[in-house]
Design an enzyme around this catalytic site. Structure first.
Site, PDB file in Angstrom:
ATOM      1  N   ASP A  33       0.818  -1.214   0.000  1.00  0.00           N
ATOM      2  CA  ASP A  33       0.000   0.000   0.000  1.00  0.00           C
ATOM      3  C   ASP A  33       0.853   1.267   0.000  1.00  0.00           C
ATOM      4  OD1 ASP A  33      -2.407   1.360   0.009  1.00  0.00           O
ATOM      5  OD2 ASP A  33      -2.570   1.387   2.190  1.00  0.00           O
ATOM      6  N   ASN A  68     -10.970  -2.279  -5.427  1.00  0.00           N
ATOM      7  CA  ASN A  68     -10.158  -1.393  -6.281  1.00  0.00           C
ATOM      8  C   ASN A  68     -10.787  -1.160  -7.663  1.00  0.00           C
ATOM      9  OD1 ASN A  68      -6.983  -2.631  -4.959  1.00  0.00           O
ATOM     10  ND2 ASN A  68      -8.122  -0.807  -4.366  1.00  0.00           N
TER      11      ASN A  68
HETATM   12  C1  IPE Z   1      -5.519  -2.611  -0.237  1.00  0.00           C
HETATM   13  O1  IPE Z   1      -5.137  -1.293  -0.407  1.00  0.00           O
HETATM   14  C2  IPE Z   1      -5.497  -3.326  -1.564  1.00  0.00           C
HETATM   15  C3  IPE Z   1      -4.177  -3.539  -2.157  1.00  0.00           C
HETATM   16  C4  IPE Z   1      -3.041  -3.234  -1.614  1.00  0.00           C
HETATM   17  C5  IPE Z   1      -4.191  -4.172  -3.439  1.00  0.00           C
HETATM   18  P1  IPE Z   1      -6.210  -0.119  -0.567  1.00  0.00           P
HETATM   19  O2  IPE Z   1      -5.467   1.123  -0.721  1.00  0.00           O
HETATM   20  O3  IPE Z   1      -7.172  -0.474  -1.622  1.00  0.00           O
HETATM   21  O4  IPE Z   1      -6.964  -0.196   0.840  1.00  0.00           O
HETATM   22  P2  IPE Z   1      -7.840   0.909   1.584  1.00  0.00           P
HETATM   23  O5  IPE Z   1      -8.879   1.367   0.634  1.00  0.00           O
HETATM   24  O6  IPE Z   1      -6.908   2.014   1.965  1.00  0.00           O
HETATM   25  O7  IPE Z   1      -8.376   0.202   2.768  1.00  0.00           O
HETATM   26  C1  IPE Z   2      -1.460   0.306  -3.370  1.00  0.00           C
HETATM   27  O1  IPE Z   2      -1.263   1.675  -3.364  1.00  0.00           O
HETATM   28  C2  IPE Z   2      -1.714  -0.244  -4.751  1.00  0.00           C
HETATM   29  C3  IPE Z   2      -3.102  -0.700  -4.972  1.00  0.00           C
HETATM   30  C4  IPE Z   2      -4.079  -0.671  -4.108  1.00  0.00           C
HETATM   31  C5  IPE Z   2      -3.404  -1.232  -6.279  1.00  0.00           C
HETATM   32  P1  IPE Z   2      -2.477   2.688  -3.413  1.00  0.00           P
HETATM   33  O2  IPE Z   2      -2.841   2.920  -4.825  1.00  0.00           O
HETATM   34  O3  IPE Z   2      -3.589   2.231  -2.556  1.00  0.00           O
HETATM   35  O4  IPE Z   2      -1.822   4.004  -2.807  1.00  0.00           O
HETATM   36  P2  IPE Z   2      -2.423   4.939  -1.684  1.00  0.00           P
HETATM   37  O5  IPE Z   2      -2.781   4.053  -0.528  1.00  0.00           O
HETATM   38  O6  IPE Z   2      -3.610   5.611  -2.262  1.00  0.00           O
HETATM   39  O7  IPE Z   2      -1.320   5.879  -1.344  1.00  0.00           O
HETATM   40 MG    MG Z   3      -4.032   2.451  -0.589  1.00  0.00          MG
END
Ligand code: IPE
Ligand code: IPE
Ligand code: MG
Length: 246
Positions: free
Chosen positions: A21, A69
Site C-alpha cells: 500500500d 479497487n
Molecule cells: C488494499 O489497499 C489493496 C491492495 C493493496 C491491493 P487499498 O489502498 O485499496 O486499501 P484501503 O482502501 O486504503 O483500505
Molecule cells: C497500493 O497503493 C496499490 C493498490 C491498491 C493497487 P495505493 O494505490 O492504494 O496508494 P495509496 O494508498 O492511495 O497511497
Molecule cells: Mg491504498
C-alpha cells in the site's frame, strides 16, 4: 541497515503475505500522478520477490488488486492492468531462473482478457518449478472468497457429496482460493495504515501482523528483514500459555 544474513534460517515464516500500500501517496509526495507510484511499485515487487526467494521462504502472497479497487477511476484501473501484463511478460524468465512457481487468487475471470491470458501463460510456464510459491491476489476480496466457498459447499451438500456434519475447517480450507497454501505466518502492510482491507481474513487467524510506515515503492531488503526479525522475536502461543511451549 539490516541485511538478509541477519535472518535466522531455522525460524523462517513459511508464508508471508503483503498488503502493498501507499503507491498513490508516494507519487503525490513527488507532485506526480498516482500511476507514477504504481509504476515505481513494480521495482519493490521485484526486489521483495527476489529477497524472499533468496531466504527460501516457501510462500509469498502479494495483494495487488482488491475487489474494491474496481471502484477507482477508470484510467487508474487500466494502468494497473497494463502494468500487470507488462510485468508478467518481463518477469517470466527471472521467475524460472529463481525456480519460483506463480499462482493467482481472486476473481481472475473478471480481469481483462489480455491479463488473464498472460497470467495463465506465466502460471503454466512456471508450474514445474519447485521453489517458492508466489501468489498474486488479483481482483481478490476475502469476503467474496468466503462467499464462493459457502456456495460451493452448499451445492455439494445439496447433491449429497458432503454431509453437513462433515463440514470442518479442512473442508472450508479446501474450498478457498488459497487451498494450496498454508495459513499466513507473517502479514506485512506498508504505508502506515493499520487495517486489513478485505485480505485473507480466514487465513490470518493466527498471523503475526507487521505494519510499517513506508510507502510501497520504497520497500526494500532492510524493511523486509526488519519485519522478519520482528516476527522471529515474537512468541506465537496459539492460545496456549507460555510455559506450555517449552
Ligand atoms: C488494499 O489497499 C489493496 C491492495 C493493496 C491491493 P487499498 O489502498 O485499496 O486499501 P484501503 O482502501 O486504503 O483500505
Ligand atoms: C497500493 O497503493 C496499490 C493498490 C491498491 C493497487 P495505493 O494505490 O492504494 O496508494 P495509496 O494508498 O492511495 O497511497
Ligand atoms: Mg491504498
Amino acid at each position: 541497515m539490516h541485511t538478509l544474513d541477519e535472518v535466522n534460517k531455522e525460524k523462517l515464516p513459511k508464508h508471508i503475505a503483503i498488503i502493498m500500500d501507499g503507491n498513490g501517496r508516494w507519487a503525490k509526495q513527488r507532485g506526480k500522478l498516482r500511476v507514477f507510484g504504481h509504476e515505481n511499485g513494480v521495482e519493490a515487487v521485484r526486489n521483495t520477490v527476489e529477497n524472499c526467494a533468496k531466504l527460501q521462504i516457501q510462500c509469498l502472497t502479494l495483494y495487488a488488486f482488491s475487489t474494491e479497487n474496481w471502484n477507482r477511476p477508470k484510467v487508474e484501473v487500466q494502468t494497473l492492468m497494463k502494468l500487470l501484463v507488462a510485468s508478467l511478460r518481463k518477469e517470466l524468465e527471472t521467475l524460472n531462473k529463481n525456480n519460483i512457481k506463480l499462482k493467482a487468487i481472486g476473481k481472475i475471470d473478471t480481469l481483462p482478457q489480455k491479463a488473464q491470458k498472460e497470467l495463465s501463460e506465466v502460471i503454466s510456464k512456471t508450474s514445474k518449478n519447485t521453489g517458492m510459491i508466489l501468489t498474486l491476489a488479483l481482483s481478490y476480496g476475502s469476503r467474496d472468497e468466503i462467499k464462493s466457498a459457502v456456495k460451493e459447499i452448499s451445492i455439494k451438500v445439496k447433491n449429497n457429496i458432503i454431509s453437513p456434519e462433515n463440514i470442518d475447517e479442512t473442508v472450508i480450507n479446501t474450498h478457498l482460493y488459497t487451498h494450496f497454501l498454508p495459513d499466513v505466518d507473517l502479514l506485512i502492510r506498508t504505508s502506515g495504515e493499520h487495517r486489513i482491507s478485505n485480505f485473507l481474513l480466514w487465513q490470518i487467524a493466527y498471523a503475526e501482523l507487521y505494519f510499517i510506515d513506508v510507502f510501497w515503492p520504497d520497500f526494500r531488503e532492510h524493511h523486509l528483514v526488519e519485519a522478519i526479525l520482528s516476527y522471529q522475536n515474537r512468541e506465537r502461543r496459539f492460545g496456549k500459555t507460555s510455559e506450555q511451549l517449552t
